[in-house]
Design an enzyme around this catalytic site. Structure first.
Site, mmCIF file in Angstrom:
data_model
loop_
_atom_site.group_PDB
_atom_site.id
_atom_site.type_symbol
_atom_site.label_atom_id
_atom_site.label_comp_id
_atom_site.label_asym_id
_atom_site.label_seq_id
_atom_site.Cartn_x
_atom_site.Cartn_y
_atom_site.Cartn_z
ATOM 1 N N HIS A 185 -34.796 -13.778 5.376
ATOM 2 C CA HIS A 185 -34.239 -13.011 4.265
ATOM 3 C C HIS A 185 -35.336 -12.564 3.304
ATOM 4 C CE1 HIS A 185 -30.715 -14.945 5.929
ATOM 5 N NE2 HIS A 185 -29.922 -14.250 5.135
ATOM 6 N N HIS A 227 -34.509 -23.163 3.039
ATOM 7 C CA HIS A 227 -35.934 -22.934 3.258
ATOM 8 C C HIS A 227 -36.746 -23.686 2.219
ATOM 9 C CE1 HIS A 227 -35.368 -19.720 6.229
ATOM 10 N NE2 HIS A 227 -34.394 -19.281 5.454
#
Length: 263
Positions: A185, A227
């Site tokens: 992303h 993440h």
């Protein structure tokens, strides 16, 4: 002398360790199995050490007393990265401190997903009637496909897990974004923001909002525990280089028309 020796024996017999409740500490266990020396795999005996040198220590007794500076720095940075990522994962689960904002944070992350962007680019490409618009949209589609393949390949090679045990969603499996490094992303948001800033005429407030959107997408992936911070930073760097590569291999208008007619 005999009297003093007899008094010493009596003192030893009356010592603390010779009491009944402490006999188990001063005597070996009865009936227990005797310790056995560890067996070693059969093989040729090691060569004798040269004269004047001490024999080498066994492998299990060796210790790395002087690790390299690079190894120490890498392990320290990795520990700091994991610690900060866990602290920022305030929406990682239902019991997190910001669990009520998890849905909104996930929605921000979805705005940087590859499936909506590819679908929207294809829809705009079909409805576009100008050559310039089709050229920009075709190269944008190329950049999106390049981003998905690059991120999926690096993630499959590194296979780094996130700071929290969060399972990927359905859209993540469609774009093969199942591991943590790099953040897909974040790379996509950085590449798209740089692409729009270079090829669209936008007012200054919109340009600032576009940069803030990319930063918010990367931060949202850390907040939901998907993440690490270094994953997001690496994603931003990869997204910038993807944009530079697309600029180098930019498809001309004639090439785009040929691809559209073949499609």
């Amino acid at each position: 002398m005999p009297a003093s020796q007899s008094r010493a024996r009596a003192r030893d017999r009356g010592g603390v360790l010779h009491r009944a409740e402490f006999l188990s500490l001063s005597q070996p266990p009865r009936g227990g199995p005797e310790p056995r020396a560890p067996r070693r795999a059969p093989g040729p005996p090691p060569p004798p050490p040269p004269a004047g040198q001490p024999p080498p220590l066994p492998e299990e007794d060796c210790m790395q007393l002087n690790p390299s500076f690079r190894g120490i720095a890498f392990n320290s940075l990795l520990a700091i990265d994991i610690c900060l990522s866990k602290r920022l994962g305030v929406c990682a689960g239902r019991a997190a401190s910001w669990a009520g904002a998890r849905s909104m944070v996930k929605l921000i992350g979805i705005t940087g997903h590859g499936v909506p962007w590819i679908g929207g680019t294809l829809l705009c490409l079909v409805r576009s009637s100008t050559l310039a618009g089709q050229e920009v949209l075709m190269n944008l589609l190329l950049a999106l496909l390049l981003d998905i393949m690059t991120v999926a390949g690096v993630q499959k090679l590194i296979k780094r897990r996130g700071p929290y045990e969060t399972s990927p969603g359905l859209l993540d499996y469609l774009t093969m974004d199942v591991y943590a490094f790099p953040a897909g992303h974040a790379s996509r948001a950085a590449m798209l923001s740089k692409f729009f800033l270079s090829h669209l005429v936008l007012a200054v407030p919109l340009r600032v909002l576009l940069v803030l959107w990319a930063l918010c997408v990367g931060l949202s992936r850390v907040m939901i525990g998907r993440h690490h911070i270094t994953d997001v930073i690496s994603g931003f760097i990869i997204g910038y280089f993807q944009f530079r590569l697309v600029e180098v291999v930019w498809l001309s208008s004639n090439t785009c028309q040929m691809l559209i007619s073949a499609w």
